[in-house]
Design an enzyme around this catalytic site. Structure first.
Site, PDB file in Angstrom:
ATOM      1  N   ASP A 111      -2.441  -8.347   0.772  1.00  0.00           N
ATOM      2  CA  ASP A 111      -1.285  -8.455  -0.117  1.00  0.00           C
ATOM      3  C   ASP A 111      -1.094  -9.881  -0.588  1.00  0.00           C
ATOM      4  O   ASP A 111      -0.796 -10.128  -1.764  1.00  0.00           O
ATOM      5  CB  ASP A 111      -0.031  -7.954   0.610  1.00  0.00           C
ATOM      6  CG  ASP A 111      -0.119  -6.475   0.934  1.00  0.00           C
ATOM      7  OD1 ASP A 111       0.427  -5.672   0.164  1.00  0.00           O
ATOM      8  OD2 ASP A 111      -0.784  -6.123   1.926  1.00  0.00           O
ATOM      9  N   HIS A 138      -0.156   0.589   9.740  1.00  0.00           N
ATOM     10  CA  HIS A 138      -1.370   1.117   9.106  1.00  0.00           C
ATOM     11  C   HIS A 138      -2.311   1.640  10.162  1.00  0.00           C
ATOM     12  O   HIS A 138      -3.502   1.800   9.916  1.00  0.00           O
ATOM     13  CB  HIS A 138      -2.108   0.036   8.334  1.00  0.00           C
ATOM     14  CG  HIS A 138      -1.254  -0.722   7.389  1.00  0.00           C
ATOM     15  ND1 HIS A 138      -0.533  -1.815   7.773  1.00  0.00           N
ATOM     16  CD2 HIS A 138      -0.999  -0.537   6.079  1.00  0.00           C
ATOM     17  CE1 HIS A 138       0.133  -2.281   6.723  1.00  0.00           C
ATOM     18  NE2 HIS A 138      -0.125  -1.530   5.695  1.00  0.00           N
ATOM     19  N   GLY A 166       0.814  -1.198   0.000  1.00  0.00           N
ATOM     20  CA  GLY A 166       0.000   0.000   0.000  1.00  0.00           C
ATOM     21  C   GLY A 166       0.853   1.257   0.000  1.00  0.00           C
ATOM     22  O   GLY A 166       2.030   1.228   0.356  1.00  0.00           O
ATOM     23  N   SER A 167       0.257   2.362  -0.383  1.00  0.00           N
ATOM     24  CA  SER A 167       0.926   3.654  -0.290  1.00  0.00           C
ATOM     25  C   SER A 167       0.756   4.205   1.127  1.00  0.00           C
ATOM     26  O   SER A 167       0.016   3.653   1.940  1.00  0.00           O
ATOM     27  CB  SER A 167       0.344   4.627  -1.305  1.00  0.00           C
ATOM     28  OG  SER A 167       0.678   4.222  -2.612  1.00  0.00           O
ATOM     29  N   GLY A 168       1.460   5.290   1.402  1.00  0.00           N
ATOM     30  CA  GLY A 168       1.369   5.913   2.717  1.00  0.00           C
ATOM     31  C   GLY A 168       2.521   5.528   3.623  1.00  0.00           C
ATOM     32  O   GLY A 168       2.595   6.016   4.749  1.00  0.00           O
ATOM     33  N   HIS A 169       3.422   4.662   3.129  1.00  0.00           N
ATOM     34  CA  HIS A 169       4.573   4.247   3.928  1.00  0.00           C
ATOM     35  C   HIS A 169       5.867   4.856   3.396  1.00  0.00           C
ATOM     36  O   HIS A 169       6.951   4.449   3.801  1.00  0.00           O
ATOM     37  CB  HIS A 169       4.724   2.722   3.901  1.00  0.00           C
ATOM     38  CG  HIS A 169       3.493   1.988   4.276  1.00  0.00           C
ATOM     39  ND1 HIS A 169       2.895   2.155   5.497  1.00  0.00           N
ATOM     40  CD2 HIS A 169       2.725   1.102   3.595  1.00  0.00           C
ATOM     41  CE1 HIS A 169       1.816   1.381   5.557  1.00  0.00           C
ATOM     42  NE2 HIS A 169       1.680   0.743   4.408  1.00  0.00           N
TER      43      HIS A 169
END
Ligand SMILES: Nc1ncnc2c1ncn2[C@@H]1O[C@H](COP(=O)(O)OP(=O)(O)O)[C@@H](O)[C@H]1O
Ligand SMILES: Nc1ncnc2c1ncn2[C@@H]1O[C@H](COP(=O)(O)OP(=O)(O)O)[C@@H](O)[C@H]1O
Ligand SMILES: [Mg+2]
Ligand SMILES: [Mg+2]
Ligand SMILES: [Mg+2]
Ligand SMILES: [Mg+2]
Lengths: 207, 335, 335, 207
Positions: free
Chosen positions: C113, C222, C57-60
């Site tokens: 994932d 998350h 995911g994005s945001g990391h």
């Protein structure tokens, strides 16, 4: 009550300054937060604490102790307050001279000397919304005559009035200068803490 | 309500940070003997080289101490949070950086820093060390253009220090390093916005109030209020307002090259920085300017403040090789 | 009250970020022809080399896409914020990374994932491309030791991906790259704490409630709740609790070498990370372990969450040269 | 009211699903925030919007449209919901078959097919606190007999009851599994959204 202001009186003055700055730290930070970087209370408490420690650690004359206060304050703080108060304390040291005590009636001169040092270091003019707007009127009042307690009352009142007046000034020096008109309506934190310091000094000098 | 921080004691935070930095980067940094708040590059200073000494308050990491290392600054004086260091560490840093060719102090233009570093310069003069000073004044929001020398130094420090450090590393004499440092400063332009306050480790209270839905435009890197407060706007509009101002100041010609920094003031994440960068790149392309170097990330922060700044350095044939010059610092590496 | 973000449109944030990343790092990254959410290293994949494909995911950020580049990952599949990418970009990334020697998928162990990348592997099989998978499971707080394969992958990704990427860069065959990747994962241990929530660009509301004065121990990246909630404690105590757990798991002998990462989850500034690092270094020294490599900074984040994690990789003669191997990624460089 | 469920009815079903997810996005994110990563509402809205667009863009049979929904949902979302709903829609597509319309009385089979696909992809067992805890009882109710409206009422009620029951379960799959006992007392967001979707499907199938 003796008529002399001694090195041990000076020790107590610095205790009182630390206590006062402890009590006012967060309020001064809040004032600085409005037009500056919110650290003025922290700087003043750190500076006065270091000054107090240095004064207590010095077994010497008024001059030695005040010079130690200057160095202690400066090395603990830096910032704007550091050089300003360090220079103020050094001038006061000179004015106090190499004595174990000085006549209380001369103590207002220490306030005038502090103001001179601060003016010299900061090159501010009255009206620029800095701590000088509290120190300069205090110094002027210190030069007056009459009984010591009256003079010291006038000194403290002048500083307080000067600090209050900064709310009506547009800053043109220091961090707040970039604010322009937005600094209007908010007192200068350095002037407010200066009035507190002058008040504590006046109280201590009065005896 | 106190802000949440991973610290032990607010008053000890800077010293403990410094211990951590020295433990992590002992290959690049050390403390000069007997010094508490100065660091020097392990392989920076050398005989005949101008010593570049930077410094300022803590809380802006990786600025300042992270930029000490071969090819950039030789030493750094470290102040309390948002507070200029006193003269003593500046003197210690200068002595450690001194290679007999003079020392250049570089720091952001703030009243406190000027007083402290000037006192340090006087003390060094007594030691027979020539110390010059170049103030950074890249924050275009902090004073009108005709009062450039009253402006604050902010994130542009990264490029400006880098240019000066490269010049010193190339063994240029003090006059020339100073000239190039001023030249770099004159051609660097920054403006930022803040979206939330930070808080000092001692008080753990927001440094200022910023109502939800508003942002502070032209905010300094210590939470000093900016030019004005306005409603929070979309990233592209924020980038446009800043780029309009920078492009106007810069007066570049089509075909000129620039270095760009999109900087986080602390808690603004990379996602938002790259969204801003996308627009910045478009605007520079529209203006016919070529991006020679791009940095995106937290380079000059205000603790955990939310917000971002955009810096553009207008390169020329003198600055370009200095920006490309390799450096190896604790928190910044190029080349 | 909406959280303050510099974005244009929450739904477009990931795509706009990606455009910004490609604009800033065009020398290192490109998008494979026709792909929207995959990136490939400009000079990574080559004939006969195992292709390392990471994703999540994005945001990391800088995890994952920031670790694509020569010497580390060859390609990356990019999901929505905190959401696994669908199979399609994983397939595109794998095709772009494929040098005929097989492809290794590496990503954190999350249900989503696993489902998406497994679908991608099935699709690749139909194309005749062999895709293996190594899940990272370094978060020791996320399941007991005897259920290591149920644990989450968190900041340890940095070291684990790096080791695998180095092995691939050294042209080792797929079996060997896979073995070393598993070996790296097995010797990497992470635990973190969160001090505040992050918020999604779409909702702009705190992902969870964390009362002032509390922290979440063992928090995922998350904003998933951790092991437990407890009062916020001094940095040294937090470091001690984490290091106690890691040292216990690791079972290292005096004289062993480690790589350490003190990671910000987003808005925790460098000052706090170095205060933590100071204690971590002390604890490792007490245990007789030598720090071979130290990273301090935001390496694996959760948007603007406040908090930090500590990762220790227990090096051995196989892992040490892989960790030292140079890499040149958009957001990470070594050697 | 026709006795057939047509491709245009399917279009309207997806409109309704998008409208419902729009309305519930933030509530679902809040539920996911308690035991997961707070994105479930975003994922479901993005997924259903993409599915709706794909369904509308496809001029074909029920099967074509449902396969398009699967692909649209998956490619827009990824995450856990993506593969699960994509597989669910693909199974439903197969069950609907290559027809322009199907008898309304057979539509509950689509719900059972969705549940099968989700179970196949996620390999969850009932009681593990996942969306299957809403889909599985719905599928079971779908197999019952009696008038269509009654069956659909029972299907929707079963899904809702199943979703509610997840509050009493300890998660052992998905993100929340790491929470252990801490997941107790909080409903599973995927099960809650599943009950909403089943409800919308039941409403659409009823006609
Ligand atoms: N040149 C100056 N002369 C006198 N006072 C000054 C000058 N510059 C700043 N000050 C005073 O310093 C105060 C701020 O002190 P402080 O917050 O401790 O330092 P800093 O501005 O470095 O954060 C201001 O409120 C102002 O009164
Ligand atoms: N293996 C599985 N089988 C069925 N449902 C699952 C499975 N794993 C997760 N789920 C469902 O997915 C939901 C979470 O979906 P979402 O938030 O969109 O994805 P993510 O967990 O990737 O953030 C959970 O509430 C649960 O109902
Ligand atoms: Mg201040
Ligand atoms: Mg300050
Ligand atoms: Mg998710
Ligand atoms: Mg989720």
């Amino acid at each position: 009550m003796t008529t002399e202001f001694s090195t041990s009186d000076l020790d107590h003055l610095f205790d009182a300054l630390v206590t006062r700055m402890e009590a006012e730290r967060d309020a001064l930070c809040r004032l600085d937060g409005v037009i500056g970087d919110a650290d003025h209370g922290v700087a003043m408490l750190q500076g006065m604490s270091a000054a107090r420690d240095a004064v207590r650690a010095t077994n010497g004359t008024l001059q030695d102790k005040l010079n130690a206060a200057a160095k202690g304050f400066l090395n603990a703080v830096g910032a704007s307050s550091g050089p300003l108060y360090a220079t103020g304390f050094m001038r006061a040291a000179k004015a106090a001279g190499p004595r174990q005590a000085m006549p209380r009636k001369d103590t207002p001169l220490l306030i005038a000397a502090m103001a001179e040092g601060i003016a010299h270091r900061g090159k501010a003019m009255p009206g620029q919304k800095t701590m000088l707007d509290a120190w300069a009127p205090a110094a002027e009042a210190a030069g007056g005559d009459g009984p010591l307690t009256d003079r010291l009352d006038r000194v403290a009142a002048a500083a307080r009035k000067g600090a209050e007046a900064t709310a009506g000034m547009v800053a043109s020096l220091g961090r707040a200068a970039r604010l322009g008109e937005r600094s209007l309506g908010h007192p200068d934190p350095g002037a407010v803490s200066a009035a507190m310091i002058v008040e504590e000094m006046a109280r201590a000098f009065r005896g | 309500m106190l802000t949440q921080k991973l610290i032990n004691d607010g008053d000890a935070a800077v010293d403990e940070m410094l211990e951590g930095v020295l433990a992590a980067h002992g290959d690049i940094l050390r403390r000069p003997e007997g010094s508490r708040r100065a660091v020097v590059a392990t392989d920076g200073p050398r005989e005949g080289k101008v010593g570049l000494v930077i410094g300022g308050g803590s809380g802006h990491e990786p600025t300042f101490l992270g930029f000490v290392g071969r090819g950039l600054a030789d030493a750094c004086a470290i102040g309390n949070v948002f507070a200029s260091p006193p003269p003593q560490p500046a003197v210690e840093a200068a002595m450690a950086a001194n290679g007999g060719a003079g020392v250049l102090f570089m720091y952001g233009n703030y009243a406190g820093d000027v007083m402290n570093f000037d006192m340090a310069s006087e003390m060094l003069e007594m030691e027979g060390i020539e110390a010059r000073t170049v103030l950074t004044t890249d924050d275009i929001a902090s004073a009108p253009r005709d009062q450039r020398d009253r402006r604050r130094g902010v994130a542009g420090n990264v490029f400006i220090f880098k240019a000066a450090g490269a010049a010193a590393d190339l063994m240029k004499p003090l006059d020339e390093v100073e000239r190039l440092a001023r030249h770099a400063n004159a051609r660097t332009f920054t403006m930022g916005v803040a979206l939330s306050a930070c808080s000092l480790p001692q008080t753990r209270r927001p440094n200022f109030d910023l109502p939800a839905g508003e942002m502070e435009i032209g905010m300094g890197i210590h939470g000093e209020p900016g030019v004005r407060r306005g409603p929070l706007r979309p990233a592209d509009e924020v980038a446009d307002e800043i780029m309009d101002a920078i492009l106007e100041e810069m007066g570049a010609s089509r075909g000129d090259r620039v270095a760009v920094l999109v900087n986080s003031l602390g808690s603004t994440p990379l996602m938002e920085l790259y969204i801003l960068y996308r627009r910045v790149a478009d605007r520079l392309a529209d203006a016919g300017l070529a991006i020679h170097k791009a940095l995106v990330g937290p380079y000059c922060t205000s603790l955990e403040m939310a917000g971002a700044s955009i810096t553009v350095m207008h390169l020329d044939d003198e600055l370009l090789p200095l920006i490309d010059h390799p450096c190896r610092c604790a928190m910044f590496r190029e080349g």
